[in-house]
Design a protein around this motif. Sequence first.
Motif, PDB file in Angstrom:
ATOM      1  N   ARG A 197       0.804  -1.219   0.000  1.00 32.14           N
ATOM      2  CA  ARG A 197       0.000   0.000   0.000  1.00 32.14           C
ATOM      3  C   ARG A 197       0.836   1.267   0.000  1.00 32.14           C
ATOM      4  O   ARG A 197       0.329   2.334  -0.327  1.00 32.14           O
ATOM      5  CB  ARG A 197      -0.941  -0.009   1.213  1.00 32.14           C
ATOM      6  CG  ARG A 197      -2.046  -1.060   1.107  1.00 32.14           C
ATOM      7  CD  ARG A 197      -2.708  -1.281   2.453  1.00 32.14           C
ATOM      8  NE  ARG A 197      -3.202  -0.035   3.001  1.00 32.14           N
ATOM      9  CZ  ARG A 197      -4.437   0.421   2.806  1.00 32.14           C
ATOM     10  NH1 ARG A 197      -5.293  -0.300   2.127  1.00 32.14           N
ATOM     11  NH2 ARG A 197      -4.806   1.565   3.312  1.00 32.14           N
ATOM     12  N   ASN A 244       1.506   2.525  -3.906  1.00 36.22           N
ATOM     13  CA  ASN A 244       0.575   3.423  -4.618  1.00 36.22           C
ATOM     14  C   ASN A 244      -0.016   4.473  -3.681  1.00 36.22           C
ATOM     15  O   ASN A 244      -1.057   5.050  -3.945  1.00 36.22           O
ATOM     16  CB  ASN A 244      -0.534   2.632  -5.322  1.00 36.22           C
ATOM     17  CG  ASN A 244      -1.483   1.967  -4.363  1.00 36.22           C
ATOM     18  OD1 ASN A 244      -1.163   1.776  -3.195  1.00 36.22           O
ATOM     19  ND2 ASN A 244      -2.666   1.613  -4.840  1.00 36.22           N
ATOM     20  N   MET A 303      -1.609   4.305  -0.955  1.00 34.97           N
ATOM     21  CA  MET A 303      -2.907   4.102  -0.315  1.00 34.97           C
ATOM     22  C   MET A 303      -2.814   4.387   1.176  1.00 34.97           C
ATOM     23  O   MET A 303      -3.819   4.634   1.836  1.00 34.97           O
ATOM     24  CB  MET A 303      -3.400   2.666  -0.535  1.00 34.97           C
ATOM     25  CG  MET A 303      -4.016   2.402  -1.883  1.00 34.97           C
ATOM     26  SD  MET A 303      -5.279   3.583  -2.329  1.00 34.97           S
ATOM     27  CE  MET A 303      -6.616   3.042  -1.276  1.00 34.97           C
ATOM     28  N   ARG A 313      -1.809   6.706  -8.579  1.00 37.31           N
ATOM     29  CA  ARG A 313      -2.741   5.581  -8.399  1.00 37.31           C
ATOM     30  C   ARG A 313      -3.324   5.123  -9.723  1.00 37.31           C
ATOM     31  O   ARG A 313      -3.766   3.983  -9.849  1.00 37.31           O
ATOM     32  CB  ARG A 313      -3.852   5.974  -7.417  1.00 37.31           C
ATOM     33  CG  ARG A 313      -3.314   6.159  -6.014  1.00 37.31           C
ATOM     34  CD  ARG A 313      -4.438   6.364  -5.032  1.00 37.31           C
ATOM     35  NE  ARG A 313      -3.900   6.689  -3.706  1.00 37.31           N
ATOM     36  CZ  ARG A 313      -4.406   7.619  -2.920  1.00 37.31           C
ATOM     37  NH1 ARG A 313      -5.455   8.312  -3.313  1.00 37.31           N
ATOM     38  NH2 ARG A 313      -3.880   7.845  -1.746  1.00 37.31           N
ATOM     39  N   LYS A 314      -3.362   6.011 -10.710  1.00 37.28           N
ATOM     40  CA  LYS A 314      -3.818   5.569 -12.027  1.00 37.28           C
ATOM     41  C   LYS A 314      -2.761   4.715 -12.696  1.00 37.28           C
ATOM     42  O   LYS A 314      -3.073   3.809 -13.475  1.00 37.28           O
ATOM     43  CB  LYS A 314      -4.142   6.789 -12.911  1.00 37.28           C
ATOM     44  CG  LYS A 314      -5.479   7.414 -12.545  1.00 37.28           C
ATOM     45  CD  LYS A 314      -5.775   8.656 -13.356  1.00 37.28           C
ATOM     46  CE  LYS A 314      -7.080   9.280 -12.866  1.00 37.28           C
ATOM     47  NZ  LYS A 314      -7.188  10.701 -13.178  1.00 37.28           N
ATOM     48  N   MET A 363      -4.447  -1.437  -8.130  1.00 36.14           N
ATOM     49  CA  MET A 363      -4.428  -2.304  -6.952  1.00 36.14           C
ATOM     50  C   MET A 363      -5.654  -3.209  -6.899  1.00 36.14           C
ATOM     51  O   MET A 363      -6.764  -2.782  -7.186  1.00 36.14           O
ATOM     52  CB  MET A 363      -4.390  -1.434  -5.702  1.00 36.14           C
ATOM     53  CG  MET A 363      -4.274  -2.218  -4.414  1.00 36.14           C
ATOM     54  SD  MET A 363      -3.753  -1.136  -3.073  1.00 36.14           S
ATOM     55  CE  MET A 363      -2.739  -2.264  -2.141  1.00 36.14           C
ATOM     56  N   PHE A 393      -7.537  -5.696  -4.122  1.00 35.88           N
ATOM     57  CA  PHE A 393      -7.501  -5.905  -2.678  1.00 35.88           C
ATOM     58  C   PHE A 393      -7.731  -7.372  -2.321  1.00 35.88           C
ATOM     59  O   PHE A 393      -8.196  -8.169  -3.133  1.00 35.88           O
ATOM     60  CB  PHE A 393      -8.553  -5.034  -1.999  1.00 35.88           C
ATOM     61  CG  PHE A 393      -8.281  -3.564  -2.169  1.00 35.88           C
ATOM     62  CD1 PHE A 393      -7.656  -2.839  -1.167  1.00 35.88           C
ATOM     63  CD2 PHE A 393      -8.628  -2.900  -3.341  1.00 35.88           C
ATOM     64  CE1 PHE A 393      -7.388  -1.491  -1.320  1.00 35.88           C
ATOM     65  CE2 PHE A 393      -8.370  -1.551  -3.494  1.00 35.88           C
ATOM     66  CZ  PHE A 393      -7.740  -0.840  -2.482  1.00 35.88           C
ATOM     67  N   LYS A 424      -9.917  -8.628  -0.145  1.00 37.64           N
ATOM     68  CA  LYS A 424     -11.344  -8.960  -0.186  1.00 37.64           C
ATOM     69  C   LYS A 424     -11.946  -8.321  -1.412  1.00 37.64           C
ATOM     70  O   LYS A 424     -11.725  -7.146  -1.658  1.00 37.64           O
ATOM     71  CB  LYS A 424     -12.024  -8.382   1.068  1.00 37.64           C
ATOM     72  CG  LYS A 424     -12.672  -9.428   1.953  1.00 37.64           C
ATOM     73  CD  LYS A 424     -13.266  -8.773   3.191  1.00 37.64           C
ATOM     74  CE  LYS A 424     -14.731  -8.434   2.956  1.00 37.64           C
ATOM     75  NZ  LYS A 424     -15.286  -7.603   4.046  1.00 37.64           N
ATOM     76  N   PRO A 425     -12.710  -9.068  -2.204  1.00 34.23           N
ATOM     77  CA  PRO A 425     -13.348  -8.445  -3.370  1.00 34.23           C
ATOM     78  C   PRO A 425     -14.171  -7.240  -2.896  1.00 34.23           C
ATOM     79  O   PRO A 425     -14.894  -7.348  -1.911  1.00 34.23           O
ATOM     80  CB  PRO A 425     -14.279  -9.534  -3.910  1.00 34.23           C
ATOM     81  CG  PRO A 425     -13.835 -10.802  -3.291  1.00 34.23           C
ATOM     82  CD  PRO A 425     -13.118 -10.472  -2.028  1.00 34.23           C
ATOM     83  N   ASN A 426     -14.007  -6.107  -3.552  1.00 33.48           N
ATOM     84  CA  ASN A 426     -14.757  -4.919  -3.117  1.00 33.48           C
ATOM     85  C   ASN A 426     -15.414  -4.203  -4.295  1.00 33.48           C
ATOM     86  O   ASN A 426     -15.123  -3.057  -4.572  1.00 33.48           O
ATOM     87  CB  ASN A 426     -13.862  -3.961  -2.339  1.00 33.48           C
ATOM     88  CG  ASN A 426     -12.612  -3.570  -3.110  1.00 33.48           C
ATOM     89  OD1 ASN A 426     -12.376  -4.063  -4.211  1.00 33.48           O
ATOM     90  ND2 ASN A 426     -11.816  -2.677  -2.564  1.00 33.48           N
ATOM     91  N   GLY A 432     -13.502   3.677 -13.281  1.00 40.42           N
ATOM     92  CA  GLY A 432     -12.188   4.305 -13.414  1.00 40.42           C
ATOM     93  C   GLY A 432     -12.031   5.031 -14.742  1.00 40.42           C
ATOM     94  O   GLY A 432     -11.350   6.053 -14.833  1.00 40.42           O
ATOM     95  N   ARG A 459     -11.595  -4.232 -13.335  1.00 44.01           N
ATOM     96  CA  ARG A 459     -11.747  -2.820 -13.028  1.00 44.01           C
ATOM     97  C   ARG A 459     -10.381  -2.147 -12.906  1.00 44.01           C
ATOM     98  O   ARG A 459     -10.177  -1.023 -13.362  1.00 44.01           O
ATOM     99  CB  ARG A 459     -12.509  -2.713 -11.701  1.00 44.01           C
ATOM    100  CG  ARG A 459     -12.871  -1.351 -11.275  1.00 44.01           C
ATOM    101  CD  ARG A 459     -13.770  -1.416 -10.062  1.00 44.01           C
ATOM    102  NE  ARG A 459     -13.042  -1.886  -8.883  1.00 44.01           N
ATOM    103  CZ  ARG A 459     -13.607  -2.085  -7.700  1.00 44.01           C
ATOM    104  NH1 ARG A 459     -14.897  -1.886  -7.533  1.00 44.01           N
ATOM    105  NH2 ARG A 459     -12.899  -2.513  -6.687  1.00 44.01           N
ATOM    106  N   ALA A 460      -9.442  -2.873 -12.281  1.00 44.84           N
ATOM    107  CA  ALA A 460      -8.099  -2.309 -12.141  1.00 44.84           C
ATOM    108  C   ALA A 460      -7.400  -2.226 -13.501  1.00 44.84           C
ATOM    109  O   ALA A 460      -6.666  -1.281 -13.764  1.00 44.84           O
ATOM    110  CB  ALA A 460      -7.282  -3.140 -11.160  1.00 44.84           C
ATOM    111  N   ILE A 501      -8.219   0.831 -16.510  1.00 45.08           N
ATOM    112  CA  ILE A 501      -7.588   2.140 -16.654  1.00 45.08           C
ATOM    113  C   ILE A 501      -6.140   2.023 -17.126  1.00 45.08           C
ATOM    114  O   ILE A 501      -5.391   2.995 -17.108  1.00 45.08           O
ATOM    115  CB  ILE A 501      -7.672   2.968 -15.350  1.00 45.08           C
ATOM    116  CG1 ILE A 501      -7.036   2.215 -14.183  1.00 45.08           C
ATOM    117  CG2 ILE A 501      -9.109   3.310 -15.029  1.00 45.08           C
ATOM    118  CD1 ILE A 501      -6.923   3.078 -12.934  1.00 45.08           C
TER     119      ILE A 501
END
Lengths: 253, 299
Positions: free
Chosen positions: A50, A53, A55, A86-87, A91, A93, A95-97, A110, A162-163, A166
């Motif tokens: 973390r 990037n 975080m 961050r772009k 990342m 994670f 746990k799937p979020n 994104g 999703r990651a 972008i």
Amino acid sequence: MSNKMKMATKNMTFHYGAFKALDDITLEFRENQVTALIGPSGCGKSTFLRSLNRMNDIIPAARVEGQVLLDGEDVYGPNVDVVEIRKRVGMVFQKPNPFPKTIFNDVAYGLRIKGIKNRGELQARVEASLKAAAIWDEVKDRLNESALSLSGGQQQRLCIARALAIEPEVVLMDEPASALDPIATQKIEELIRELKKSYTIIIVTHNMQQAARISNITAFFYMGRLIEVDKTETIFTKPSLKQTEDYITGRFG
Amino acid sequence: MNRAQKRRIGEYLIEKWFLFLATISIIVLALIVAFLFKEGIPIFKSVSVGDFLFGQLWYPTDEPADFGILPLIVGSLIVTAVSSMIAVPLGVLSAIYISEIARPSVKEILKPVVELLAALPSVVIGFFGMVVMAPFLQKVFDIPTGLNIVNASIMLAMMAVPTISSLTEDALHAVRRELREASLALGATQWETISRVVVPASLSGACTAVILGMSRAIGETMVVLMVAGGAAAIPESIFDSVRPMPASIAAEMGEAPFRSDHYYALFATGIVLFFMTLGFNLIADYISHKYKQVGTATL
Ligand SMILES: Nc1ncnc2c1ncn2[C@@H]1O[C@H](COP(=O)(O)OP(=O)(O)OP(=O)(O)O)[C@@H](O)[C@H]1O
Ligand SMILES: [Mg+2]
């Protein structure tokens, strides 16, 4: 190791308030390689990931010393835009979020943040990333359903899509398969092998076989220190330190 | 008797006790509603439902009397609407500020202050409206009286803001940290994260908060009694005086002869008010179910 160096940390030390979570970490990550971070629970793997990037910026008392370099430039430098970092450094994670949005909007999130509004382009890029994350066939007929209606393994691949959407340069993964069944795990591992062709990947895992199967380089952390880093084969066949050997053979946790 | 048996009997008794308490409160509620209807319905022997609801004249003590409560309904609706125009943005934005933006030290001061506003007795707010706000409005806008829709709406908004703000804040707070992180990790700014992820994810809670705040405003009596001006006529501007339903009931109940038409008409007004607040609560309930986001990641 001929590939170009993509990211590196130089003498990076990390504090949560008074607690030193990482001590003087110097590590390099090369393009198109998978680096696995292993080590017992609480040794600082997530903290390390973390801080790559930024975080950890959102944790009030967190403090970083030393350097984190992306293409030779300090990520924590004074003129650096954290949003830009961050772009470029995506990342996934532990746990799937997924967002409580539709599958399509989840992946398009994104892209929209990046300012892409054109419906056709959004559609094309959402489809491409869902394909890259090996979940397109499972969701192509239900793009307008809630992302929360997917199974855990599907959700995690959606988060990967999703990651990827972008088009980051580096992908950080924090135990992306820890909560998944063997089949979903296998899919994610295949995916990582595929992704390595176009991305620099850094992955945290508790699963030794998984590290051995998918990574080129393995780094062993213990109590906030980097103990040993080498080619994955070397780490798993003839590590130079007894501590590393004890850990990977399961003699201490 | 062994331990397992004892425990089973204990659990049985506890369960029945709770059932008993729940039943009591439902029965009491039902009795109140029944009473409201029993005392209100007889008015419809002298006035038709349509004339009662849509009649524009409210002269309950004249001979012959007029029992049209449209001016009262309009009065209630308009102060509720104007006060929500003030209270909703204030309440929601202050919740966003407190929960998402303020530094912990600022938050620690702001949160209790907003909640303190909720602890102010309505008579104090009404008094403030009469003594401070009314002369101020009268002077600034050069109007005959400062006891009017604007004044009542501002005072009601002061009462609704804490409700809306603290409930909305709870809803924002309930948005999981993972979602914020997911958004930030995709290169969204803090503001984009708030507006595109946190607020939509707490929409059901925020809507419920808004509607409960408004239903508090529509039922509020003391403030409107003190600062709305009390004119039972359909207003033409927001600087006119009005007589919302609760104010009318509170002001006239004492002088209405027992079981006279006036008395029945006031209870019937109570029925109308009851259905309005009931409606608000049903809408709140519906919205909170409709937008409820089910489950986290199911593994
Ligand atoms: N937000 C925080 N504030 C204070 N201390 C923290 C915070 N997050 C982590 N720590 C501490 O930092 C240390 C490293 O935590 P970290 O989460 O990086 O471990 P990890 O190697 O990822 O462990 P795991 O394998 O269990 O995920 C731990 O001792 C933990 O208690
Ligand atoms: Mg971790």
